[in-house]
Design an enzyme around this catalytic site. Structure first.
Site, PDB file in Angstrom:
ATOM      1  CG  ASP A 117      27.216  21.792   6.517  1.00 45.85           C
ATOM      2  OD1 ASP A 117      27.879  22.426   7.349  1.00 45.85           O
ATOM      3  OD2 ASP A 117      26.846  22.279   5.436  1.00 45.85           O
TER       4      ASP A 117
ATOM      5  CG  HIS B  37      28.056  23.303  -0.923  1.00 42.39           C
ATOM      6  ND1 HIS B  37      28.380  24.502  -1.516  1.00 42.39           N
ATOM      7  CD2 HIS B  37      28.321  23.448   0.406  1.00 42.39           C
ATOM      8  CE1 HIS B  37      28.830  25.338  -0.590  1.00 42.39           C
ATOM      9  NE2 HIS B  37      28.801  24.728   0.579  1.00 42.39           N
TER      10      HIS B  37
END
Length: 452
Positions: free
Chosen positions: A386, A328
């Site tokens: 995600d 991330h």
């Protein structure tokens, strides 16, 4: 400036202020001119200190250069805090893990909007206020028919949400606190209805009206998957997973779409236009489209037997292939939202009995490798939110084109909270970033007959 020495020197110091005690600052000195400016160091409740550079241009004539604004604080906010190194995410001071375990989306929404968790009475009233706004103007049905049947749902969302200001004139005055509240409630309430309509339109099914007896996530699932021919039964495990996804995606500090909403709002644009701008920003594959990219990557891999091959490709710096859904931009540790969603992901798969589905089986193998492979562990390339949300949504029957739309439903709460905070901030100004100009210097016009 002398290129052999630093262009400027920065020196930190602490001085005494008669009214406020110790005041920290840093002094920036231009080596070329010898001029200096003292810039205050600001401290927030949490996080690193911030250099207030507002006097830098006025006193030294210099701007700062920060592509992507990765080291720039664009505003002061009390809503969300992220510590990427520790893997922490707080909504108004509450850890996301606690809210995910004990709260629900409506309560989290109230918290983000108002700063405190609601009492039982406040929560009941807030839920009713939202429920009473879930229907949309009937003329919007005609608006939908103007889109091609194969239009991407996010394109439909941008257009319809932006058009809401044409239907709700009584809540576009940003200087009226009551109108801001009404607009906020309308956006949060109508976003699931509009999203479900976009889906139904794309598959040629009739629109399903919202039901006032259902909770927020339940109502959305009903509008998405119910048909007039038979009763739709709410699965509590799926409804809880949907609610959890909404909580985890509700806000995430000054990300691209939130910054877009604030920037649009800084001009005085109405709230519906600002949220439509946020939807447009969220549509990008590097932002809200990341979970859709995860599923496309899994399709590219195709079979569990090929996972080792693609893992090795991901490790190869000379290979353009990247494992989507791992690591991330902010979190240099495990994404706290992913830790929560991982548990929900397995609960959904168990409930639906779809563990033999090849794509999901492949995803679980990737997860196993990423959590144990020394390369991924060392570089902290853990599965992010995600990765798990994409798997859950596919298992629940959502088409990939709807993934980012669901993100938009959840993030509307954060956008609205951030927009309201900006409007009420006495220090807020219209956004106007500067630039490092690298184009041509001054030159003069020549008639076409004299140009070589």
């Amino acid at each position: 400036m002398d290129t052999k020495t630093p262009a400027a020197k920065v020196k930190s110091s602490t001085s005494k202020d008669g009214n406020h005690g110790a005041r920290e600052s840093c002094t920036v000195t231009d080596n070329a001119t010898g001029q200096s400016v003292e810039l205050p160091l600001l401290s927030g409740t949490l996080g690193p200190k911030v250099v207030d550079i507002r006097r830098l241009y006025a006193d030294l004539g210099h701007f700062t250069f920060d592509p992507g604004y990765t080291a720039t604080g664009s505003c002061e906010s009390k809503i969300t805090y992220i510590d990427g190194d520790k893997g922490e995410l707080f909504y108004r001071g509450y850890p996301i893990e606690e809210l995910a375990e004990h709260s629900d989306f409506m309560e989290a929404a109230y918290l983000l909007l108002n700063g405190e968790l609601p009492t039982a009475g406040q929560k009941k009233k807030f839920e009713r206020d939202i429920t009473m706004h879930t229907m949309v103007h009937e003329q919007l049905i005609a608006f939908f028919r103007g889109f091609r049947r194969d239009a991407h749902p996010m394109a439909v969302m941008c257009g319809v949400v932006g058009a809401l200001s044409a239907f709700y004139h009584d809540s576009t005055d940003i200087n009226d606190p009551q109108q801001r509240v009404i607009a906020s409630h309308r956006l949060i309430a109508k976003m699931p209805t509009i999203a479900a309509m976009a889906y139904k339109y794309s598959v040629g099914q009739p629109f399903v009206y919202p039901r006032n007896d259902l909770k927020y996530a339940e109502n959305f699932l009903h509008m998405m998957f119910a048909v007039p021919a038979e009763e739709y039964k709410i699965n509590p495990v799926l409804a809880r997973a949907m609610d959890l996804i909404f909580i985890l995606h509700a806000d995430h500090e000054q990300n691209a779409s939130t910054s877009t909403v604030r920037l649009a709002g800084s001009s005085g644009a109405n709230p519906f236009a600002c949220i439509a701008a946020g939807i447009a920003s969220l549509w990008g594959p590097s932002h809200g489209g990341a979970n859709e990219a995860v599923l496309k990557m899994l399709m590219q891999i195709g079979d569990k037997s090929r996972v080792p091959e693609f893992v090795e490709r991901a490790k190869d710096k000379n290979d353009n292939f990247r494992l989507m859904g791992f690591g991330h931009r902010v979190y240099k540790n495990y994404d706290p939202r992913a830790a929560v969603l991982r548990k929900s992901c397995h609960a959904v798969l168990d409930e639906l009995g779809v563990r033999d589905e090849p794509l999901l089986d492949l995803a679980m193998e990737l997860e196993r490798i990423a959590l144990h492979d020394p390369y991924f562990v060392e570089k902290k390339l853990y599965p992010n939110v995600d990765f798990y949300s994409g798997i859950i949504l596919r298992a629940m029957g959502f088409p990939m084109s709807m993934f980012t739309v669901l993100f938009a439903i959840a993030r509307t709460v954060g956008w609205v909270a951030q927009w309201n905070e900006m409007i009420e901030d006495p220090n807020a100004k219209i956004g106007r970033p500067r630039q490092l100009y690298t184009g041509k210097a001054l030159r003069h016009y020549l008639p076409v007959t004299k140009r070589g």
